[in-house]
Design a protein around this motif. Structure first.
Motif: not given
Length: 316
Positions: A83, A86-87, A267, A269-271, A285-286, A288, A294
């Motif tokens: 993660s 990616k971010t 953001l 983020e699907e996780t 869903i994360y 951010h 968070d």
């Protein structure tokens, strides 16, 4: 292998520690198996003294739980590192939490195995020490969250991340937009977990009923813990949703409520990160944020939720 290159030294050390302890327990079990009595303690009182016994195969239970938890912890760490890659966001709270969780759990379960086999008891300070370790873990998480907020603010100022990703959201942009409610997603494993916890704790109570007055205090404590656990866990299955308002979203997760302003969202983020969260599903869903708020959530209509939050937050 690319992801492993991004592990911090402390993460490598923590992974080694928890696996050395876990594998060591496996070797210890194998080496001691022929010398383990046919009857071993299977349950302990508040002060670490055994109060129930069973066959020696029962000693495999804590070890197998330890192995499963270590695997989950390792997967969670790997997902957290991915993660970050990616971010590109300098958010470390999940990674810091996992780094401590693995070794702490390995030590606790490792001692259960060693204490049961080697001493036939856990020691009167076992529960107190375990609580202290958990309390320290919680304190570190809180401190890490504050540090993350500072790092995120410095990151935004240095890189202009927010300016590139977001446009200013005026009050007129969201004024008059009706609230939207997204129902939380609850997996079968979550419901099964609630049932399992109740069954196991009630079984412990019933198994202690015929052991005399000495066990009454323990029974009362177990029942009190069960009530507290149910008050926390059961509502999570039925009172679980996210309400999108004009300026902020409200996460309702059982008895827990958490508000996050759209202006702080960076953001979504699907996780499938298995880390502890405000979610009863691994389809997560994360969220951010720039404020250190968070959180991992799970909703049934994931795509629609992400699109709507982005629209209200002004994220392109």
């Amino acid at each position: 292998m690319t992801t492993f290159r991004h592990y911090r030294k402390i993460e490598i050390v923590a992974s080694l520690v928890m696996w050395v302890i876990t594998i060591g327990m496996g070797v210890y079990l194998a080496a001691m198996w022929s010398r383990i009595p046919d009857i071993v303690p299977t349950h302990y009182g508040l002060f670490g003294q055994p109060d129930a016994w069973g066959g020696k195969t029962s000693i495999l239970g804590p070890f197998l739980v330890q192995v499963v938890v270590m695997l989950i912890d390792q997967v969670a760490l790997h997902q957290a590192v991915k993660s970050t890659i990616k971010t590109g966001l300098p958010v470390m709270i999940n990674r810091n939490c996992i780094v401590l969780t693995g070794p702490v759990i390995a030590v606790i379960f490792g001692w259960i195995t060693v204490g049961t086999i080697g001493f036939g008891k856990l020691g009167k300070y076992f529960i107190a020490v375990a609580f202290v370790l958990v309390a320290v873990l919680m304190a570190v998480i809180v401190i890490s969250q504050k540090h993350d907020a500072k790092r995120m603010e410095e990151f935004r100022n240095r890189t202009g991340y927010a300016k590139e990703k977001k446009r200013p959201v005026r009050e007129d942009d969201t004024h008059g937009i009706p609230d939207m409610k997204f129902q939380g997603k609850v997996d079968l494993w979550a419901r099964a977990l609630v049932i399992f916890v109740n069954v196991m704790m009630l079984w412990a109570v019933f198994s202690s009923l015929n052991q005399g007055k000495e066990s009454m205090i323990e029974i009362i404590i177990v029942l009190m813990v069960l009530v507290i656990v149910d008050l926390l866990m059961v509502p999570m299955c039925f009172r679980n949703y996210i309400l999108l308002g004009e300026q902020e979203l409200l996460i309702v997760f059982g008895l827990i409520k958490k508000r996050i302003r759209y202006s702080n969202i960076e953001l979504l983020e699907e996780t499938h990160n298995p880390l502890s969260s405000l979610a009863m599903s691994f389809d997560r869903i994360y969220v951010h944020t720039s404020s250190g708020d968070d959180v991992l959530v799970a909703v049934k209509e994931k795509k629609a939720f992400i699109e709507e939050v982005y629209r209200r937050a002004g994220i392109f």
